[in-house]
Design an enzyme around this catalytic site. Structure first.
Site, mmCIF file in Angstrom:
data_model
loop_
_atom_site.group_PDB
_atom_site.id
_atom_site.type_symbol
_atom_site.label_atom_id
_atom_site.label_comp_id
_atom_site.label_asym_id
_atom_site.label_seq_id
_atom_site.Cartn_x
_atom_site.Cartn_y
_atom_site.Cartn_z
ATOM 1 N N LYS A 8 44.652 42.971 52.769
ATOM 2 C CA LYS A 8 45.145 44.105 51.979
ATOM 3 C C LYS A 8 45.186 45.361 52.852
ATOM 4 O O LYS A 8 46.142 46.141 52.805
ATOM 5 C CB LYS A 8 44.251 44.307 50.744
ATOM 6 C CG LYS A 8 44.502 43.244 49.697
ATOM 7 C CD LYS A 8 43.457 43.161 48.598
ATOM 8 C CE LYS A 8 43.741 41.901 47.761
ATOM 9 N NZ LYS A 8 42.757 41.606 46.747
ATOM 10 N N ASP B 237 45.591 46.122 39.982
ATOM 11 C CA ASP B 237 45.552 44.676 39.734
ATOM 12 C C ASP B 237 46.068 44.342 38.332
ATOM 13 O O ASP B 237 46.329 43.182 38.025
ATOM 14 C CB ASP B 237 44.100 44.162 39.833
ATOM 15 C CG ASP B 237 43.786 43.562 41.196
ATOM 16 O OD1 ASP B 237 44.734 43.148 41.895
ATOM 17 O OD2 ASP B 237 42.596 43.506 41.548
ATOM 18 N N GLN C 167 37.341 43.641 44.618
ATOM 19 C CA GLN C 167 37.629 42.254 44.991
ATOM 20 C C GLN C 167 36.743 41.290 44.198
ATOM 21 O O GLN C 167 35.525 41.446 44.180
ATOM 22 C CB GLN C 167 37.406 42.082 46.500
ATOM 23 C CG GLN C 167 37.796 40.730 47.035
ATOM 24 C CD GLN C 167 39.301 40.470 46.914
ATOM 25 O OE1 GLN C 167 40.120 41.301 47.267
ATOM 26 N NE2 GLN C 167 39.656 39.304 46.387
#
Ligand code: NAP
Length: 285
Positions: free
Chosen positions: A52, A119, A96
């Site tokens: 990322k 997300d 994460q």
């Protein structure tokens, strides 16, 4: 012979477009910034977080990493999220997953300001997706939708069968396809006569997480087969959920693993980060 859907190529094109867009935004004083929180030492999570960061660098998105120790408690993580929510320089925040067991992951996902939830896991954004008025789209399903669009696959009116109903892939995938006027069937481990169901799919999305799960006889002649699975076979080799050689013979188009859906997910995260910043700063498309 099926057309092989080239996720790497599409990803590279999208990244190049975003690079130009970010440089234009920068010239207007708008700086997309993604904050990634990682808790503990899970090696797979470390790889995802590094990827990322790399994508941010490639595009020109500012990236910040917050690496917290394995023993971090929920409250500590929530206070960090509060800080980032209040930080005007931050466009997007993600934590994460998975986080260590002592952390309440739902509380974490629900603490992220929905406008910075790149997300799209916050219930507010899930609700918007249900209503079909979402601004950002969950990354992996958005990657699949983008691949279908880039390859000119008609979605409206088609039968779309999804195997797997996780909150990350299957369920949001079913909503995206419903919002695009597909007729959607969402299958899971309790689905009866799975082969009969999948054999009627114009678009078949496999997100089961089991190697060699989708066999050729589960695929309708001419279907578009999207393999979301990322698994290791008995020899440790990366593979999807579909037996590629069998499914390819029946399909009109198919994604390989690796090189299909995988490369798309992070580029959709980058897209959401840019969108989040544009919405906050009221920058028109
Ligand atoms: P998950 O949370 O484990 O969900 C798997 C789903 O498959 C569940 O809904 C489960 O049903 C269903 N399932 C299991 N056995 C089945 C069976 N025999 N028949 C029908 N359905 C069955 O997995 P996930 O997080 O969605 O991930 C799925 C795969 O996609 C994994 O390989 C993962 O690594 C990969 N993935 C790839 C990306 C990417 O960027 N390409 C992103 C995320 C995930 P129940 O709900 O009934 O248990």
């Amino acid at each position: 012979m099926a057309v092989i859907i080239d996720g790497k190529k599409v990803r590279n094109e999208i990244i190049a477009q975003m690079k130009t867009e970010v440089s234009e935004l920068n010239s207007k004083g708008v700086y997309p910034c993604l904050c990634v929180i990682i808790v503990g030492n899970d090696p797979a999570s470390r790889v995802y977080v590094n990827n990322k960061k790399k994508a941010c660098e490639e595009i020109g998105i500012i990236s910040r990493e917050y690496a917290l120790p394995e023993e971090t408690e929920t409250e500590e993580l929530l206070s960090l999220i509060d800080e980032l929510n209040a930080d005007d320089a931050v466009s997007g925040i993600l934590c994460q997953m998975p986080v260590p067991g002592q952390i309440n992951s739902r509380a974490v996902l629900e603490r992220i300001d929905p406008s910075k939830d790149v997300d799209c896991f916050h219930p507010f954004n899930v609700g918007k997706l249900v209503r079909g008025d979402n601004v950002m789209r969950p990354c992996t399903p958005a990657g699949v939708e983008t691949l279908l669009d880039c390859y000119g696959v008609e979605i409206e009116g088609k039968s779309c069968v999804i195997i797997g109903r996780s909150e990350i892939v299957g369920k949001p995938m079913s909503l995206l396809m419903t919002n695009r006027n597909a007729t959607v069937t969402l299958c899971h481990s309790k689905t009866e006569n799975l082969k009969d169901v999948t054999s009627r799919a114009d678009i078949l999305v496999a997100s089961v997480g089991k190697p060699r799960f989708v066999t050729g006889d589960m695929v309708k002649e001419g279907a578009v087969v999207i393999d979301v699975g990322i698994n290791r076979d008995e020899n440790g080799k990366l593979c999807g959920d579909c037996i590629f050689d069998e499914c390819e013979k029946k399909a009109s188009m198919i994604t390989p693993v690796p090189g299909g859906v995988g490369p798309m997910t992070i580029s959709m995260l980058m897209r959401n980060t840019i969108t989040a910043e544009k919405v906050r700063r009221n920058v028109a498309d």
